[in-house]
Design a protein around this motif. Structure first.
Motif, short mmCIF file in Angstrom:
data_model
loop_
_atom_site.label_atom_id
_atom_site.label_comp_id
_atom_site.label_asym_id
_atom_site.label_seq_id
_atom_site.Cartn_x
_atom_site.Cartn_y
_atom_site.Cartn_z
N GLN A 1 12.67 90.87 53.97
CA GLN A 1 12.74 89.40 53.96
C GLN A 1 11.33 88.80 53.94
O GLN A 1 11.09 87.79 53.30
CB GLN A 1 13.52 88.92 55.19
CG GLN A 1 15.01 89.16 55.03
CD GLN A 1 15.77 89.11 56.34
OE1 GLN A 1 15.18 88.96 57.42
NE2 GLN A 1 17.09 89.23 56.26
N HIS B 1 14.47 95.42 45.44
CA HIS B 1 14.81 94.82 46.73
C HIS B 1 15.44 93.43 46.62
O HIS B 1 15.75 92.82 47.63
CB HIS B 1 13.57 94.79 47.64
CG HIS B 1 13.28 96.14 48.24
ND1 HIS B 1 14.16 96.76 49.09
CD2 HIS B 1 12.25 96.99 48.07
CE1 HIS B 1 13.66 97.92 49.44
NE2 HIS B 1 12.51 98.10 48.83
N ALA C 1 18.69 96.60 50.64
CA ALA C 1 18.16 96.45 52.00
C ALA C 1 17.64 95.04 52.28
O ALA C 1 16.60 94.86 52.90
CB ALA C 1 17.05 97.48 52.25
N THR C 2 18.38 94.04 51.82
CA THR C 2 17.91 92.66 51.97
C THR C 2 18.01 92.16 53.41
O THR C 2 17.48 91.10 53.73
CB THR C 2 18.71 91.71 51.06
OG1 THR C 2 20.10 92.01 51.23
CG2 THR C 2 18.34 91.88 49.61
N ASP C 3 18.69 92.93 54.28
CA ASP C 3 18.84 92.47 55.66
C ASP C 3 17.67 92.88 56.55
O ASP C 3 17.54 92.41 57.67
CB ASP C 3 20.16 93.03 56.24
CG ASP C 3 20.23 94.54 56.10
OD1 ASP C 3 19.65 95.05 55.11
OD2 ASP C 3 20.85 95.21 56.95
N ARG C 4 16.77 93.74 56.03
CA ARG C 4 15.65 94.21 56.87
C ARG C 4 14.56 93.14 56.95
O ARG C 4 14.27 92.46 55.96
CB ARG C 4 15.05 95.48 56.27
CG ARG C 4 16.03 96.56 55.93
CD ARG C 4 16.48 97.31 57.19
NE ARG C 4 17.64 98.14 56.89
CZ ARG C 4 17.57 99.33 56.32
NH1 ARG C 4 16.41 99.82 55.96
NH2 ARG C 4 18.66 100.03 56.09
N PRO C 5 13.96 93.00 58.14
CA PRO C 5 12.95 91.94 58.31
C PRO C 5 11.76 92.07 57.36
O PRO C 5 11.24 91.08 56.84
CB PRO C 5 12.50 92.10 59.77
CG PRO C 5 13.07 93.40 60.24
CD PRO C 5 14.24 93.72 59.38
N THR D 1 10.13 89.07 50.41
CA THR D 1 10.86 88.12 49.57
C THR D 1 10.26 86.73 49.74
O THR D 1 10.07 85.99 48.77
CB THR D 1 12.36 88.10 49.97
OG1 THR D 1 12.82 89.44 50.06
CG2 THR D 1 13.19 87.37 48.93
#
Lengths: 224, 205
Positions: free
Chosen positions: B123, B112, B116-120, B126
């Motif tokens: 994040q 990750h 799909a780094t744009d999914r809340p 992360t």
């Protein structure tokens, strides 16, 4: 198992190792004084002679894993039974705590849990996860570290090979500084334990009562 | 079923008459401080050798277990449909030892970091990783301590037992759930079929 009494110094490392490996709880001085202490292995002391010419002899005693075990036929729930390998097994799930087995055992190596196990903090963090905690109301005893036998077998199976002699080491055997305790397969005539058990020095505890114990004691030859 | 419920109610009435409490039906507020484990010589309040309390016995009778609450709603189906296998990254200790293992947030970030780094939710994890924190996964499967069961995954995986045999279709759902009741009969049936040992000491020690 074979025990070379010539080598045993009575240091008690086996007792400590056994307590640590098998999560054996302590019950406190008061309860121990009325005979509720649990030691799956103990070091017996024998004084011989009169002062100043005294000699001290030691004998570590654990469950003798008898072939004709007196504890087995008396158990109403088959909690105490014999496995195909010759281990005298104790199944805690089945045990209802009649304590008949402890009465029948001539070696006094079975112990009843009068209390739920508890340890002073932070000792509760050092428990062995491979061994279950026995709750109040069941009998417990030396298992020849069945968890180690199991894990060594699983490991050998994973590597697709036969078990080597001496690969399985119960906690007492592993911790014995002079290597007085030897564990192995008595069905294999070539194993070290078989060779030691055939020794002319060998004898078993209370031989005349016919329990056919699987622990062989090699008599002392040297005098201290 | 009706007879069973009546039986339970009768036991409850008997307990109430004798003043025996049980956690399943206890509605009184709990004291702020948790009771310490009983010391030697102290009464334990244990009713049976198999269960630590009467409430635990009742819960076991109805096969009730407290629902584990996961830190995030992990979608198993999304990952499995992408071609990821159970033991590849996330539960990789399964082939080596007793415990399958639950992945740390670092394992998540292997993929990750890029996917799909744009999914809340991604994040969210992360951010967790950046703070040096980890996900507090809750175990879903397991045996109660009083069953004295020592399970080892590795020999089962070597014997080609599919994950789904004991865990059901976890890959088809989102959050992991208990799909198969792991009773002793369930284990012994399979052991008999596959000619695996059924000696007590195989599992109980």
């Amino acid at each position: 198992m074979a025990v070379d009494l010539d080598s045993c110094t009575g240091c008690g490392a086996c007792v400590t190792a056994c307590h640590a490996e098998n999560n054996i709880s302590t019950v406190g001085a008061e309860q121990a004084a009325i005979g509720r202490a649990k030691h799956w292995i103990r070091v017996e002391r024998y004084w011989e002679g009169d002062f100043p010419d005294v000699r001290l002899k030691f004998r570590p005693v654990m469950c003798q894993q008898c072939d004709a075990a007196p504890c087995e036929p008396v158990c109403p729930t088959y909690a105490s039974h014999h496995t195909e390998e010759g281990l005298n097994a104790q199944v805690y799930n089945r045990c209802i705590g009649t304590r008949y087995c402890a009465n029948a055992c001539p070696y006094n190596v079975r112990f009843f849990d009068f209390f739920n196990p508890s340890w002073d903090k932070p000792l509760h963090l050092q428990l062995n996860p491979d061994v279950s905690l026995r709750e109040v109301g069941v009998m417990e005893k030396c298992t020849f570290c069945v968890q180690r036998i199991k894990s060594a077998k699983t490991q050998a199976q994973a590597e697709d090979r036969e078990l080597k002699d001496g690969e399985i080491q119960p906690a007492c055997v592993q911790s014995c500084p002079p290597k007085a305790l030897v564990f192995g397969d008595l069905n294999d005539p070539e194993s070290q334990v078989s060779r030691l058990s055939r020794s002319t020095r060998g004898s078993t505890l209370l031989e005349d009562i016919g329990t056919r114990p699987k622990v062989n004691y090699l008599a002392r030859q040297t005098q201290l | 079923m009706v007879a069973r419920v009546i039986g339970i109610l009768a036991v409850c009435a008997w307990c109430a008459a004798l003043g025996i409490g049980c956690s399943a039906l206890d509605t009184s507020p709990k004291p702020a401080t948790q009771a310490l484990p009983p010391l030697p010589g102290q009464a334990t309040g244990v009713l049976t050798t198999a269960h630590e309390s009467f409430g635990a016995a009742v819960n076991d009778f109805f096969a009730r277990r407290p629902e584990p609450v996961q830190p995030i709603e992990f979608p198993h189906n999304t990952h499995v449909s992408q071609g990821l296998t159970c033991t590849e990254y996330c539960h990789e200790s399964v082939t080596k030892g007793p415990v399958a293992g639950l992945p740390s947030v670092k394992t998540c970030m292997i993929c990750h970091e890029a996917i799909a780094t744009d999914r809340p939710r991604i994040q969210q994890i992360t951010a967790l990783r950046d703070k040096g924190l980890d996900l507090n996964w809750q175990r879903v499967y397991g045996y109660p301590a009083q069953s004295h069961v020592k399970f080892n995954h590795a020999p089962h995986v070597r014997a080609n037992v599919d994950c789904a045999t004991c865990h059901g279709n976890i890959g088809g759902g989102t959050v992991a759930q208990v799909n198969v009741k792991l009773s002793m009969g369930f284990c012994v049936n399979c052991h008999n079929e596959k000619k695996a040992p059924v000696d007590c000491l195989t599992c109980h020690f």
